[in-house]
Motif scaffolding. Structure first.
Motif, short mmCIF file in Angstrom:
data_model
loop_
_atom_site.label_atom_id
_atom_site.label_comp_id
_atom_site.label_asym_id
_atom_site.label_seq_id
_atom_site.Cartn_x
_atom_site.Cartn_y
_atom_site.Cartn_z
N ASN A 58 43.70 29.59 37.20
CA ASN A 58 43.54 31.03 37.06
C ASN A 58 44.04 31.72 38.31
O ASN A 58 44.39 31.07 39.30
CB ASN A 58 42.07 31.40 36.78
CG ASN A 58 41.12 30.84 37.83
OD1 ASN A 58 41.14 31.27 38.98
ND2 ASN A 58 40.29 29.89 37.43
N ASN B 291 48.96 30.42 38.64
CA ASN B 291 47.54 30.13 38.46
C ASN B 291 47.11 28.83 39.13
O ASN B 291 46.02 28.33 38.86
CB ASN B 291 47.23 30.04 36.97
CG ASN B 291 47.31 31.39 36.28
OD1 ASN B 291 46.50 32.27 36.52
ND2 ASN B 291 48.33 31.55 35.45
N PRO C 211 41.93 28.86 31.63
CA PRO C 211 41.89 29.84 32.72
C PRO C 211 40.47 30.27 33.09
O PRO C 211 40.28 31.24 33.83
CB PRO C 211 42.69 31.03 32.16
CG PRO C 211 43.39 30.53 30.96
CD PRO C 211 42.55 29.42 30.42
N GLU D 123 37.12 30.98 34.81
CA GLU D 123 36.72 31.10 36.22
C GLU D 123 35.27 30.65 36.37
O GLU D 123 34.44 30.95 35.52
CB GLU D 123 36.87 32.54 36.70
CG GLU D 123 38.31 33.03 36.68
CD GLU D 123 38.44 34.48 37.09
OE1 GLU D 123 37.41 35.08 37.47
OE2 GLU D 123 39.56 35.02 37.04
#
Length: 491
Positions: free
Chosen positions: A295, A371, A265, A267
């Protein structure tokens, strides 16, 4: 005033002795120098600079002295940036010089690219490509490129360069070479009549700097790019970078970026800024590609596993990564921009995300639900939906006069019948004028006296030539009354 200096685990990944500083509106960089003894090394944009740090202050500790200075809006070390594929081993397999696998690949069919090209091919749109450069001699790019710039070597030639040297000491040589050419190839296939503005912000290792990325974004805006494609990023937020992104959005540009290849996840930025369309990659079954980051900041997904594209030397290659998913979204946005009346960047982004194929419900995507963005890109659906809105009457400014515009079919292929309804006692016009969105009159149609108020347009201009697919404005005059409407012509 907000000053920000990222610190921590990434402190070593910057250019020693350099800070990227942005001054507030009306600010003066010289005031910073006078107060701290710093010097300007480079001006990046109207309000952004690379400066030396104060004597005895480490760049990662810049927050200790910048927080108190009203002449500073934001500041960061000059961080090292990377393409996602350089950070997580780019997957490229050279396949030679055959174009078949490039032009006929399944990814194009899955997103409805050929169908979308019936409505738009991107004419009149300029796309900035911020990457490792491009092979300008590749046959696919002939007639599509405009002069760009190299912010790595600071010259006017943004060609890809392979040095044969492991410059970043990671045990790999030229691992970024070909990346920009491949991304450009996806753009060229997605939107064949758009202009590509190549801007080199990464070297052959796939590495660059925060300063070169900011310069590249500012340059893209100054050259009139409507869409900016970025397959590059940082593993943390940078306020000077977000400032540059916001400036580009304020100037009317839509920004698209790869979400990363960490399979976590995690970023990365600029993709995870709210002003940027963040794109992750799917495999051929619309399941999250094994390498793709995921994400809540991801906006949309697109094919990115085993994508065939152009490669330096006039050849082709196959690559996997979110970098090869992002240009599909960039191309789709360009098709919408070209086909309709240009709107706000957010309107284009909304059209793309509202028309997706939902993929969260697929078994393989269950662990990543929520996500992967709104879903998988569907270019045909996005374009037809966008044009359906564009095709509605725009005679609101003249509605008090009671003139209404109708066309059927609309969108149309071949011919359409256009009708006007005017109040009783008014004179029905004898002719209609048809204009391109650029304001050029392409056709004047006169009504047959036996069917006053009805016109047929067969998609030809006044010289009998077929007009390009796209949106056209229809204008009529009935004495002091006017009506304006839109037609969508497909080939």
């Amino acid at each position: 005033m907000t000053a920000f200096c990222a610190t921590g685990a990434f402190a070593a990944d910057y250019v020693p002795g350099e800070l990227v500083v942005r001054i507030p509106p009306g600010g003066n960089v010289q005031a910073i120098h006078d107060a701290w003894g710093t010097q300007t090394l480079e001006q990046l944009s109207l309000r952004s600079y690379v400066v030396t740090p104060p004597a005895g202050v480490n760049v990662e500790d810049c927050d200790q002295w910048l927080d108190a200075d009203s002449n500073v809006e934001s500041a960061d070390p000059n961080w090292i940036t990377e393409s996602p594929e350089a950070k997580s081993a780019i997957i490229i397999v050279a396949i030679g010089s055959s174009t078949t696998q490039y032009t006929d690949q399944g990814a194009f069919a899955r997103i409805g690219l050929a169908e979308a090209h019936q409505y738009s091919t991107g004419q009149g749109v300029r796309i900035a490509l911020l990457d490792t450069g491009i092979d300008p001699s590749h046959p696919v790019f002939q007639g599509k490129l405009i002069a760009g710039y190299d912010f790595v070597d600071d010259d006017a030639d943004p060609s890809e360069i392979a040095t044969g040297v492991d410059e970043d000491g990671d045990g790999l040589t030229d691992e970024g070479f070909g990346h920009g050419t491949m991304v450009a190839g996806v753009i060229a296939a997605s939107v064949p009549d758009a202009e590509i503005l190549p801007i080199r912000v990464l070297d052959d290792e796939g590495s660059g700097t925060l300063a070169s990325l900011i310069r590249g974004i500012d340059y893209a805006v100054s050259r009139g790019a409507q869409i900016i494609n970025m397959s590059v990023g940082l593993a943390f937020e940078s306020e000077p970078l977000e400032n540059a992104v916001s400036d580009a959005e304020d100037a009317g540009a839509l920004l698209v970026a790869a979400a990363g290849n960490e399979n976590t996840p995690t970023e990365i930025y600029p993709a995870s800024f709210g002003q940027v369309l963040s794109v992750t990659a799917l495999d051929s079954n619309d399941v999250k590609a094994s390498f793709s980051s995921y994400n809540e900041e991801v906006d949309v997904a697109a094919p990115g596993d085993g994508i065939y594209s152009t490669y330096p030397g006039g050849t082709y290659a196959r690559g996997s990564g979110t970098s090869f998913a992002a240009p599909f979204v960039t191309g789709a946005a360009a098709l919408l921009f070209s086909a309709g009346t240009p709107g706000e960047p957010g309107d284009l982004a909304q059209s793309l995300t509202d028309s997706v194929v939902v993929v969260d419900s697929l078994a393989g995507n269950a662990p990543f639900a929520g996500n992967l963005g709104q879903g998988r890109l569907d270019v045909e659906s996005a374009l037809t939906g966008y044009l359906a809105e564009q095709a509605t009457s725009v005679d609101g400014a003249f509605r008090p006069y009671g003139v209404q515009f109708f066309a059927s079919p609309n969108p149309f292929r071949g011919a359409t019948t256009i009708r006007l309804s005017t109040p009783a006692g008014t004179t029905m016009p004898h002719e209609l004028e048809i204009y391109s969105l650029q304001g050029r009159r392409v056709r004047t149609i006169r009504s047959d006296s036996s069917d006053r108020g009805a016109w047929e347009w067969n998609g030809l201009d006044d010289r009998g030539r077929h007009v390009s697919a796209g949106v056209y404005l229809i204008r009529s005059n009935a004495g002091s009354l006017q009506s304006v409407g839109r037609l969508v012509h497909i080939r």
